[in-house]
Design a protein around this motif. Structure first.
Motif, PDB file in Angstrom:
ATOM      1  N   VAL A  42     -10.832  24.966 -49.569  1.00 18.01           N
ATOM      2  CA  VAL A  42     -10.420  25.282 -48.334  1.00 18.01           C
ATOM      3  C   VAL A  42     -11.424  25.549 -47.704  1.00 18.01           C
ATOM      4  O   VAL A  42     -11.264  26.178 -46.287  1.00 18.01           O
ATOM      5  CB  VAL A  42      -8.875  26.493 -48.305  1.00 18.01           C
ATOM      6  CG1 VAL A  42      -9.136  27.764 -49.689  1.00 18.01           C
ATOM      7  CG2 VAL A  42      -7.709  26.373 -46.930  1.00 18.01           C
TER       8      VAL A  42
ATOM      9  N   ASP B 244       1.694  22.127 -46.690  1.00 18.85           N
ATOM     10  CA  ASP B 244       1.206  22.600 -47.568  1.00 18.85           C
ATOM     11  C   ASP B 244       1.397  24.168 -48.004  1.00 18.85           C
ATOM     12  O   ASP B 244       0.655  24.866 -47.281  1.00 18.85           O
ATOM     13  CB  ASP B 244      -0.757  22.167 -47.811  1.00 18.85           C
ATOM     14  CG  ASP B 244      -1.129  22.921 -48.389  1.00 18.85           C
ATOM     15  OD1 ASP B 244      -1.122  22.632 -49.918  1.00 18.85           O
ATOM     16  OD2 ASP B 244      -2.092  23.990 -48.190  1.00 18.85           O
TER      17      ASP B 244
ATOM     18  N   GLY C 162      -9.547  19.808 -47.383  1.00 20.83           N
ATOM     19  CA  GLY C 162      -9.330  19.585 -48.661  1.00 20.83           C
ATOM     20  C   GLY C 162      -9.049  18.780 -49.449  1.00 20.83           C
ATOM     21  O   GLY C 162      -8.548  17.219 -49.381  1.00 20.83           O
ATOM     22  N   TYR C 163      -9.103  18.653 -51.164  1.00 17.21           N
ATOM     23  CA  TYR C 163      -8.236  18.088 -51.955  1.00 17.21           C
ATOM     24  C   TYR C 163      -7.337  18.461 -53.028  1.00 17.21           C
ATOM     25  O   TYR C 163      -7.589  19.871 -53.127  1.00 17.21           O
ATOM     26  CB  TYR C 163      -9.375  17.125 -52.976  1.00 17.21           C
ATOM     27  CG  TYR C 163     -10.331  18.041 -53.225  1.00 17.21           C
ATOM     28  CD1 TYR C 163     -10.606  18.537 -54.803  1.00 17.21           C
ATOM     29  CD2 TYR C 163     -11.796  18.472 -52.211  1.00 17.21           C
ATOM     30  CE1 TYR C 163     -11.387  19.444 -55.192  1.00 17.21           C
ATOM     31  CE2 TYR C 163     -12.053  19.897 -53.357  1.00 17.21           C
ATOM     32  CZ  TYR C 163     -12.420  19.795 -54.460  1.00 17.21           C
ATOM     33  OH  TYR C 163     -12.550  20.419 -55.451  1.00 17.21           O
ATOM     34  N   GLU C 164      -6.961  17.606 -53.268  1.00 18.78           N
ATOM     35  CA  GLU C 164      -5.565  18.020 -54.073  1.00 18.78           C
ATOM     36  C   GLU C 164      -5.693  17.197 -55.459  1.00 18.78           C
ATOM     37  O   GLU C 164      -6.304  15.934 -55.569  1.00 18.78           O
ATOM     38  CB  GLU C 164      -4.158  17.834 -53.896  1.00 18.78           C
ATOM     39  CG  GLU C 164      -3.785  18.302 -52.139  1.00 18.78           C
ATOM     40  CD  GLU C 164      -1.931  17.910 -52.405  1.00 18.78           C
ATOM     41  OE1 GLU C 164      -1.353  18.006 -52.732  1.00 18.78           O
ATOM     42  OE2 GLU C 164      -1.801  17.304 -50.762  1.00 18.78           O
TER      43      GLU C 164
ATOM     44  N   LEU D 215      -4.528  23.154 -51.755  1.00 19.38           N
ATOM     45  CA  LEU D 215      -6.106  22.746 -50.988  1.00 19.38           C
ATOM     46  C   LEU D 215      -7.246  23.552 -51.953  1.00 19.38           C
ATOM     47  O   LEU D 215      -7.481  24.394 -51.602  1.00 19.38           O
ATOM     48  CB  LEU D 215      -6.372  22.381 -49.505  1.00 19.38           C
ATOM     49  CG  LEU D 215      -5.130  22.282 -48.753  1.00 19.38           C
ATOM     50  CD1 LEU D 215      -5.310  21.912 -47.063  1.00 19.38           C
ATOM     51  CD2 LEU D 215      -4.581  20.622 -49.050  1.00 19.38           C
TER      52      LEU D 215
ATOM     53  N   THR E  57      -1.624  28.011 -51.809  1.00 15.46           N
ATOM     54  CA  THR E  57      -2.589  26.615 -50.799  1.00 15.46           C
ATOM     55  C   THR E  57      -2.783  25.886 -52.039  1.00 15.46           C
ATOM     56  O   THR E  57      -2.952  26.303 -53.341  1.00 15.46           O
ATOM     57  CB  THR E  57      -3.809  26.098 -50.010  1.00 15.46           C
ATOM     58  OG1 THR E  57      -4.156  25.454 -49.988  1.00 15.46           O
ATOM     59  CG2 THR E  57      -4.912  27.249 -51.248  1.00 15.46           C
TER      60      THR E  57
END
Length: 494
Positions: A433, A416, A390-392, A430, A428
């Motif tokens: 996800v 996380d 995933g990405y934040e 993320l 989360t």
């Protein structure tokens, strides 16, 4: 290298600019052309983390995928993320620089144009073709001064323009002719043709209108693209128009449609899943019975938290949990699940603090420095240990005892999010996800779908991009495209 540049502008918002650019990019990529997408200015709350550590609109990430490229901040140098009806966070080359209202940003556009032209120059030096997407409509005469998104950019770099119109809305000939009428003489001259988008019906019945249009304007129609049903492409910003009602769905998911919902593309995989019904619930609507509620990301977490309370969601979620339902909070949704959200610097709105729902024992403080990461790891053992990616994208820093029970363990050594002691609540940071098939199946199993199929949403997007390129092959005039892209003799550079 001096790249060929072609800009796609639309007669209206949602005319199909993003998909046409993606289609042209893949069509060129399939022919071996080094091509890059470009959108000078984007206004969207759906964003992607880039290879160079910034963020851009998700539509440009899709277009990068069509080019076979990782997302880069030069593909979308100016990103506006609305925080109210009159204000937005201004992101330049992937990083926030200011929070401005509409009037202040109008003046700032002189500075923003420098960033646009710098990215344009870098792309033209690296690629053979740059396919550019405009924003909204070029006929908004109140926005013509200092324009960087449409004809202002096209005039500055001296590039030709295609106009695309959505015929499914009706009034397409009026949109095209009216748009031309509102352009200046020099702007009108750089329009080199039209594309009719989302047509369904007998083309023979449309042909007299196309003939009239070419005779009236002196400009060619490059083709008529059909209405392509079932495309799986990440939306630039707007929520899906249609409700996700599926006969025989075995898991029901509800997502509140927050006023400033961000990265709702997180739910594309669920909407594509044949066993899952995913429903957005707006203001004044009663949430239907469901197995899983997901609190999505938000650009204004405290304001959207207040909106949830005003619309009865706190009691609704509490009732859902009492009856054994599951709850997930993603990014801003994670922050809402804690005891409090603090914004001492007024990053997302007026400075202050808001009481969270308090279902998990942690607090969040918004910090000036935004965290932007692409990450990989594994869900914790309680969730089966499946791979997760995933990405934040968040300003919040969360601390508290609940975070000692993370929902995933990342490859960089961080934990996380959190999972509640009774296993009913998951949090989360993320985004994406559900995109990895392994994590998706594990999370759906946790939510109650015991034999969940694994859907590869990336492969579905790739197939949709191929369908777009096939439509270019089948329905647009290759001779005119080849001329514009310098492909007549097999070379791209002029």
């Amino acid at each position: 290298m001096n790249a060929r540049v072609l800009m796609v502008q639309g007669c209206t918002s949602d005319a199909g600019k993003s998909t046409l650019v993606a289609a042209l990019c893949r069509w060129l990529h399939r022919r071996g052309v080094r091509v890059a997408p470009f959108k000078p200015q984007n206004m969207a709350l759906n964003s992607a983390v880039t290879i160079d550590g910034g963020e851009i609109g998700r539509a440009q990430a899709v277009q990068a995928q069509a080019c076979g490229l990782p997302p880069h901040t030069d593909f979308n140098p100016i990103l506006l993320k609305p925080s109210s009806d009159i204000g937005a966070q201004v992101i330049v080359h992937g990083h926030p620089v200011a929070q401005l209202d509409a009037t202040a940003y109008h003046d700032y556009k002189r500075i923003a144009m420098d960033a646009v032209l710098a990215s344009h120059a870098r792309l033209c030096a690296q690629y053979e073709v740059v396919v550019v997407e405009g924003a909204g409509s070029p006929a908004e005469i109140n926005l013509r001064a200092n324009d960087i998104a449409n004809m202002g950019y096209a005039e500055a770099v001296d590039c030709p323009v295609l106009l695309v119109v959505d015929i499914d809305r009706g009034g397409s000939f009026a949109h095209l002719v009216g748009t031309l009428a509102l352009l200046s003489d020099s702007e009108r001259a750089r329009v080199v043709g039209f594309v009719i988008n989302r047509f369904r019906g007998d083309l023979a019945l449309l042909q007299p209108g196309l003939d009239w249009l070419e005779a009236q304007t002196g400009k060619p129609v490059l083709g008529v693209l059909p209405y392509l049903h079932g495309l799986c492409l990440e939306a630039e910003d707007a929520l899906p128009r249609s409700r996700d009602s599926k006969t025989g769905a075995r898991l029901r998911v509800v997502v509140p449609a927050l006023p400033r919902i961000s990265n709702h593309t997180d739910f594309d995989a669920l909407r594509q899943h044949p066993q899952v019904e995913c429903t957005y619930v707006g203001p004044g609507e009663t949430p239907p019975p469901c197995d899983l509620i997901v609190l999505p990301g938000s650009k204004t977490t405290r304001a959207d938290l207040a909106w949830l309370r005003e619309n009865g969601w706190e009691a609704e979620i509490a009732r859902h949990l009492r009856y054994g339902g599951k709850l997930i909070g993603i990014c801003g949704g994670l922050q809402m699940l804690g005891r409090a959200v603090h914004d001492p610097d007024g990053i997302e709105g007026p400075a202050g603090s808001s009481e969270g729902f308090g279902w998990l024992d942690f607090e969040t403080t918004l910090a000036p420095r935004k965290q932007l990461r692409n990450v990989e790891g594994r869900l914790t053992a309680a969730l089966g240990g499946a791979r997760v990616r995933g990405y934040e994208i968040h300003c919040g820093v969360s601390t508290g005892p609940a975070l000692s029970r993370p929902s995933s363990l990342l490859e960089d050594g961080r934990g996380d999010g959190a999972i509640s002691e009774d296993g009913s609540i998951l949090a989360t940071y993320l985004h994406g996800v559900f995109d990895d098939p392994q994590a998706q199946a594990a999370l759906l199993h946790w939510a109650g779908l015991r034999d969940a199929e694994a859907i590869d949403v990336h492969a579905l997007r790739e197939a949709s991009i191929e369908r777009l390129a096939d439509a270019i092959d089948a329905h647009l005039r290759h001779d005119l495209l080849d001329r514009r892209f310098g492909l007549e003799a097999g070379a791209c550079a002029p």
